[in-house]
Design a protein around this motif. Sequence first.
Motif, PDB file in Angstrom:
ATOM      1  N   ALA A  30      -1.152   5.469  -5.781  1.00 11.60           N
ATOM      2  CA  ALA A  30      -0.964   6.945  -4.963  1.00 11.60           C
ATOM      3  C   ALA A  30      -0.383   6.529  -3.835  1.00 11.60           C
ATOM      4  CB  ALA A  30      -2.317   7.660  -5.238  1.00 11.60           C
ATOM      5  N   GLY A  31      -0.456   5.694  -3.184  1.00  9.51           N
ATOM      6  CA  GLY A  31       0.258   6.209  -1.753  1.00  9.51           C
ATOM      7  C   GLY A  31       1.841   5.653  -2.368  1.00  9.51           C
ATOM      8  N   THR A  32       2.039   4.840  -2.991  1.00 12.44           N
ATOM      9  CA  THR A  32       3.133   4.202  -3.350  1.00 12.44           C
ATOM     10  C   THR A  32       3.682   5.420  -4.064  1.00 12.44           C
ATOM     11  OG1 THR A  32       2.462   1.522  -3.916  1.00 12.44           O
ATOM     12  CG2 THR A  32       4.632   2.791  -4.594  1.00 12.44           C
ATOM     13  N   LEU A  33       3.506   5.705  -5.190  1.00  8.95           N
ATOM     14  CA  LEU A  33       4.092   7.426  -5.704  1.00  8.95           C
ATOM     15  C   LEU A  33       4.217   8.430  -4.481  1.00  8.95           C
ATOM     16  CD1 LEU A  33       1.692   7.499  -8.888  1.00  8.95           C
ATOM     17  CD2 LEU A  33       4.245   6.125  -8.451  1.00  8.95           C
ATOM     18  N   LEU A  34       3.582   8.937  -3.848  1.00 10.63           N
ATOM     19  CA  LEU A  34       3.518   9.693  -2.328  1.00 10.63           C
ATOM     20  C   LEU A  34       4.118   9.216  -1.917  1.00 10.63           C
ATOM     21  CD1 LEU A  34       2.761  12.244  -0.977  1.00 10.63           C
ATOM     22  CD2 LEU A  34       1.484  10.187   0.238  1.00 10.63           C
ATOM     23  N   GLY A  35       4.923   7.723  -1.524  1.00 11.98           N
ATOM     24  CA  GLY A  35       5.968   6.878  -0.520  1.00 11.98           C
ATOM     25  C   GLY A  35       7.617   7.224  -1.089  1.00 11.98           C
ATOM     26  N   THR A  54       9.818  12.973   9.042  1.00 13.76           N
ATOM     27  CA  THR A  54       9.931  11.756  10.296  1.00 13.76           C
ATOM     28  C   THR A  54       8.167  12.670  10.789  1.00 13.76           C
ATOM     29  OG1 THR A  54      12.227  11.968   9.843  1.00 13.76           O
ATOM     30  CG2 THR A  54      11.026  11.336  12.438  1.00 13.76           C
ATOM     31  N   ALA A  55       8.528  13.969  11.471  1.00 12.70           N
ATOM     32  CA  ALA A  55       6.971  13.671  11.851  1.00 12.70           C
ATOM     33  C   ALA A  55       5.948  13.660  10.884  1.00 12.70           C
ATOM     34  CB  ALA A  55       6.532  14.937  12.238  1.00 12.70           C
ATOM     35  N   TYR A  56       5.360  13.440   9.824  1.00 13.33           N
ATOM     36  CA  TYR A  56       4.569  12.536   8.838  1.00 13.33           C
ATOM     37  C   TYR A  56       4.624  11.417   8.877  1.00 13.33           C
ATOM     38  CZ  TYR A  56       2.970  10.803   4.605  1.00 13.33           C
ATOM     39  OH  TYR A  56       2.408  10.203   3.472  1.00 13.33           O
ATOM     40  N   VAL A  57       5.214  10.605   8.565  1.00 14.69           N
ATOM     41  CA  VAL A  57       6.089   9.597   9.036  1.00 14.69           C
ATOM     42  C   VAL A  57       5.615   8.818  10.687  1.00 14.69           C
ATOM     43  CG1 VAL A  57       7.229   7.563   9.049  1.00 14.69           C
ATOM     44  CG2 VAL A  57       7.696   8.683   7.551  1.00 14.69           C
ATOM     45  N   GLY A  72      -9.588  12.171   8.556  1.00 15.76           N
ATOM     46  CA  GLY A  72     -10.007  12.344   7.177  1.00 15.76           C
ATOM     47  C   GLY A  72     -11.596  13.245   7.110  1.00 15.76           C
ATOM     48  N   PHE A  73     -12.032  12.413   7.409  1.00 15.08           N
ATOM     49  CA  PHE A  73     -13.715  12.422   6.934  1.00 15.08           C
ATOM     50  C   PHE A  73     -14.579  13.511   7.580  1.00 15.08           C
ATOM     51  CE2 PHE A  73     -18.586  11.719   7.895  1.00 15.08           C
ATOM     52  CZ  PHE A  73     -19.041  11.878   6.437  1.00 15.08           C
ATOM     53  N   TYR A  74     -13.801  13.860   9.041  1.00 15.20           N
ATOM     54  CA  TYR A  74     -14.863  15.214   9.607  1.00 15.20           C
ATOM     55  C   TYR A  74     -13.529  15.864   9.725  1.00 15.20           C
ATOM     56  CZ  TYR A  74     -17.533  11.824  11.992  1.00 15.20           C
ATOM     57  OH  TYR A  74     -19.116  10.883  11.375  1.00 15.20           O
ATOM     58  N   THR A  75     -11.792  16.016   9.208  1.00 10.04           N
ATOM     59  CA  THR A  75     -11.007  16.875   9.469  1.00 10.04           C
ATOM     60  C   THR A  75     -11.683  17.891   8.084  1.00 10.04           C
ATOM     61  OG1 THR A  75      -9.534  16.044  10.398  1.00 10.04           O
ATOM     62  CG2 THR A  75      -8.634  17.968   9.898  1.00 10.04           C
ATOM     63  N   PHE A  76     -11.226  17.926   6.622  1.00  5.08           N
ATOM     64  CA  PHE A  76     -11.845  18.133   5.335  1.00  5.08           C
ATOM     65  C   PHE A  76     -13.064  19.073   5.505  1.00  5.08           C
ATOM     66  CE2 PHE A  76      -9.562  14.332   3.454  1.00  5.08           C
ATOM     67  CZ  PHE A  76      -8.447  15.063   3.326  1.00  5.08           C
ATOM     68  N   MET A  90     -10.627   7.720   0.544  1.00  2.76           N
ATOM     69  CA  MET A  90      -8.899   7.780  -0.736  1.00  2.76           C
ATOM     70  C   MET A  90      -8.198   8.254  -0.295  1.00  2.76           C
ATOM     71  SD  MET A  90      -9.336   8.082  -4.492  1.00  2.76           S
ATOM     72  CE  MET A  90     -10.698   6.947  -4.724  1.00  2.76           C
ATOM     73  N   ILE A  91      -8.087   9.483   0.681  1.00  7.98           N
ATOM     74  CA  ILE A  91      -7.382  10.456   0.180  1.00  7.98           C
ATOM     75  C   ILE A  91      -6.876  10.337   2.030  1.00  7.98           C
ATOM     76  CG2 ILE A  91      -6.814  12.778   0.875  1.00  7.98           C
ATOM     77  CD1 ILE A  91      -9.009  13.620  -1.243  1.00  7.98           C
ATOM     78  N   SER A  92      -7.504  10.281   2.589  1.00  3.65           N
ATOM     79  CA  SER A  92      -6.659   9.455   4.194  1.00  3.65           C
ATOM     80  C   SER A  92      -5.893   7.719   4.221  1.00  3.65           C
ATOM     81  CB  SER A  92      -7.997   9.243   5.421  1.00  3.65           C
ATOM     82  OG  SER A  92      -8.735  10.621   5.328  1.00  3.65           O
ATOM     83  N   MET A  93      -6.943   7.914   2.967  1.00  5.51           N
ATOM     84  CA  MET A  93      -5.864   6.174   3.255  1.00  5.51           C
ATOM     85  C   MET A  93      -4.728   6.195   2.271  1.00  5.51           C
ATOM     86  SD  MET A  93      -7.198   3.590   4.669  1.00  5.51           S
ATOM     87  CE  MET A  93      -6.546   2.046   4.133  1.00  5.51           C
ATOM     88  N   VAL A  94      -4.703   6.853   1.311  1.00  5.59           N
ATOM     89  CA  VAL A  94      -3.168   7.617   0.561  1.00  5.59           C
ATOM     90  C   VAL A  94      -2.070   7.977   1.373  1.00  5.59           C
ATOM     91  CG1 VAL A  94      -2.458   9.128  -1.421  1.00  5.59           C
ATOM     92  CG2 VAL A  94      -4.862   7.560  -1.785  1.00  5.59           C
ATOM     93  N   PHE A  95      -2.222   8.956   2.295  1.00  3.62           N
ATOM     94  CA  PHE A  95      -1.314   9.123   3.040  1.00  3.62           C
ATOM     95  C   PHE A  95      -1.486   8.615   4.158  1.00  3.62           C
ATOM     96  CE2 PHE A  95      -3.041  13.372   2.163  1.00  3.62           C
ATOM     97  CZ  PHE A  95      -1.739  14.309   1.455  1.00  3.62           C
TER      98      PHE A  95
END
Length: 128
Positions: A30-35, A54-57, A72-76, A90-95
């Motif tokens: 998923a991270g590769t597809l997103l990237g 650029t800001a995201y990266v 990710g755990f505390y923000t959602f 998992m979602i945090s790691m994908v990003f």
Amino acid sequence: MSISVLIANLPYLLQGALVTLWLAFVVVIAGTLLGAVVGTISSGGGPILRSLVTAYVFVFRGIPVLVVMFLGFYTFPAFGIRLSAYAAVMISMVFYVGAFVTEAVRGAIAAVPTGQIAAALRALACGG
């Protein structure tokens, strides 16, 4: 440590290893597809899109991975999104992985000489 403790807990250790392998598999795919998508958008998008990418990266590459998982755990839940700890990580790691792949894809596209891009576009225009 006695070997009997290891043997007694072997099923739990194997289960944890399988969960870890599955998490790594999903995050890498998923991270590769997103990237790949975001990196391509970054190369061809307008200045506003490039600034957002650029800001995201910059943010995700600059924060340690453990902090990303905690955020990710505390923000959602702060936004009313209830996720299990596994899903939040998992979602945090994908990003996180996506940010690194985004920069790799953007750099790879930027490394292609303009003459090769022009030749490829000409070949596409000619139908071959």
